[in-house]
Enzyme design. Structure first.
Site, PDB file in Angstrom:
ATOM      1  CG  HIS A 132      -1.785   1.142   1.409  1.00  0.00           C
ATOM      2  ND1 HIS A 132      -3.118   1.139   1.068  1.00  0.00           N
ATOM      3  CD2 HIS A 132      -1.531   2.381   1.902  1.00  0.00           C
ATOM      4  CE1 HIS A 132      -3.650   2.319   1.343  1.00  0.00           C
ATOM      5  NE2 HIS A 132      -2.707   3.088   1.857  1.00  0.00           N
ATOM      6  CD  GLU A 133       1.425   3.502   3.710  1.00  0.00           C
ATOM      7  OE1 GLU A 133       1.364   4.442   2.893  1.00  0.00           O
ATOM      8  OE2 GLU A 133       0.586   3.370   4.618  1.00  0.00           O
ATOM      9  CB  ILE A 134       5.791   0.306  -2.091  1.00  0.00           C
ATOM     10  CG1 ILE A 134       6.844   0.082  -0.985  1.00  0.00           C
ATOM     11  CG2 ILE A 134       6.457   0.290  -3.475  1.00  0.00           C
ATOM     12  CD1 ILE A 134       7.484  -1.296  -0.984  1.00  0.00           C
TER      13      ILE A 134
END
Length: 164
Positions: A132-134
């Site tokens: 999600h964050e990448i």
């Protein structure tokens, strides 16, 4: 360690790719601390520098209270064929969530705050959070992974919440 303002969807900066971190200094450590405090205040379990308008590849995760982890320049190194579904949301779009499919297991390569190369194998919620964050660092906002119909419905719900 101030709490920084979080960009709100549909701010176009949430869809810009972040640039790699090249300076591992006190400013980077201060930004990581600010991200941690901002994430806790939101509240959330993951945040990136782009969420606060800083286009740097920096992620802070805290899946267990008091066990925050910082990842500089993270990249997926390996992913499993197996997938899992999980409900996701964003500190930039509070109040709405939807289910996404992600790789069940991954290996992420990153640098620590001192610039040392690291890697981490992850599964379950940690694997989901990394992906999600990448995505966010790459300029892919989480709702971009939904079908057009689901995305439109979610945006309508979010806009209604903001007005209400």
């Amino acid at each position: 360690m101030p709490v920084r303002p979080i960009l709100s969807f549909p701010d176009p900066r949430l869809r810009l790719p972040a640039t790699p971190v090249t300076r591992f200094d006190a400013d980077l450590r201060a930004l990581a601390e600010d991200l941690l405090e901002t994430m806790r205040a939101a509240p959330g379990i993951g945040i990136t520098a782009p969420h606060v308008g800083v286009l740097s590849r920096l992620v802070v995760l805290e899946l267990t209270p008091g066990e925050a982890r910082t990842y500089v320049n993270p990249e997926l190194d390996q992913v499993s064929r197996e997938t899992i579904r999980h409900t996701e949301g964003s500190v930039s779009m509070p109040g709405v969530t939807d289910e996404l499919e992600r790789h069940a297991r991954i290996r992420v390569r990153y640098q620590d705050l001192g610039g040392m190369e690291q890697s981490e194998d992850a599964d379950g919620l940690l694997a989901i959070c990394h992906q999600h964050e990448i995505d966010q660092l790459d300029g892919t906002f989480w709702i971009d992974r939904l079908s057009r119909l689901k995305r439109d419905r979610l945006i309508a719900r979010y806009n209604k919440l903001r007005r209400g």
